[in-house]
Design a protein around this motif. Sequence first.
Motif, short mmCIF file in Angstrom:
data_model
loop_
_atom_site.label_atom_id
_atom_site.label_comp_id
_atom_site.label_asym_id
_atom_site.label_seq_id
_atom_site.Cartn_x
_atom_site.Cartn_y
_atom_site.Cartn_z
N ILE A 33 0.86 -1.18 0.00
CA ILE A 33 0.00 0.00 0.00
C ILE A 33 0.90 1.24 0.00
O ILE A 33 1.72 1.40 0.91
CB ILE A 33 -0.93 0.03 1.25
N THR A 34 0.76 2.08 -1.03
CA THR A 34 1.64 3.23 -1.20
C THR A 34 0.84 4.53 -1.31
O THR A 34 -0.38 4.51 -1.42
CB THR A 34 2.51 3.09 -2.47
N LYS A 35 1.55 5.64 -1.36
CA LYS A 35 0.92 6.95 -1.55
C LYS A 35 0.22 7.03 -2.90
O LYS A 35 -0.74 7.78 -3.05
CB LYS A 35 1.98 8.06 -1.48
N ASN A 36 0.70 6.25 -3.87
CA ASN A 36 0.17 6.33 -5.23
C ASN A 36 -0.70 5.15 -5.62
O ASN A 36 -0.94 4.92 -6.80
CB ASN A 36 1.33 6.46 -6.22
N GLY A 37 -1.16 4.38 -4.65
CA GLY A 37 -2.01 3.23 -4.95
C GLY A 37 -1.49 1.98 -4.28
O GLY A 37 -0.75 2.03 -3.31
N GLU A 38 -1.88 0.86 -4.84
CA GLU A 38 -1.45 -0.41 -4.25
C GLU A 38 -1.11 -1.41 -5.35
O GLU A 38 -1.47 -1.24 -6.50
CB GLU A 38 -2.51 -0.97 -3.31
N GLY A 39 -0.40 -2.43 -4.93
CA GLY A 39 0.00 -3.48 -5.85
C GLY A 39 0.45 -4.68 -5.06
O GLY A 39 0.23 -4.76 -3.85
N LYS A 40 1.06 -5.62 -5.74
CA LYS A 40 1.55 -6.79 -5.02
C LYS A 40 2.94 -7.15 -5.49
O LYS A 40 3.42 -6.70 -6.53
CB LYS A 40 0.58 -7.96 -5.12
#
Length: 109
Positions: A33-40
């Motif tokens: 989870i980041t400032k610019n969205g999320e990913g894996k």
Amino acid sequence: MYILDEDGMWMKVEIEDIYYIQTIKSTHYCEVITKNGEGKLRADIKPLQKKLSEKFFKTRASTLANLDLICKIDTKKRLLYFNEKIYCTYTERVAKELKQRLELRSYRS
């Protein structure tokens, strides 16, 4: 660090922009989870913790939180807020160490 976004594209993420990382149950992936969205990312928490800076704190067996980005803490519900909508939890077991790392004190007379 690169993470997979929801479209299956690799997205570059700066370590200092990561709020928290947690494992996805029954997989070898972590949700980032980041400032610019999320990913894996295909990884395990223990090696990630060694790779990341000391700014990341293991709040539970499956979660690493970036202490520099915490803006609010609910010690009763054991929640670390990164903004109004993004937060993660921490366990009672790490509460004392977390309070020390964040230098939480009562200023009573």
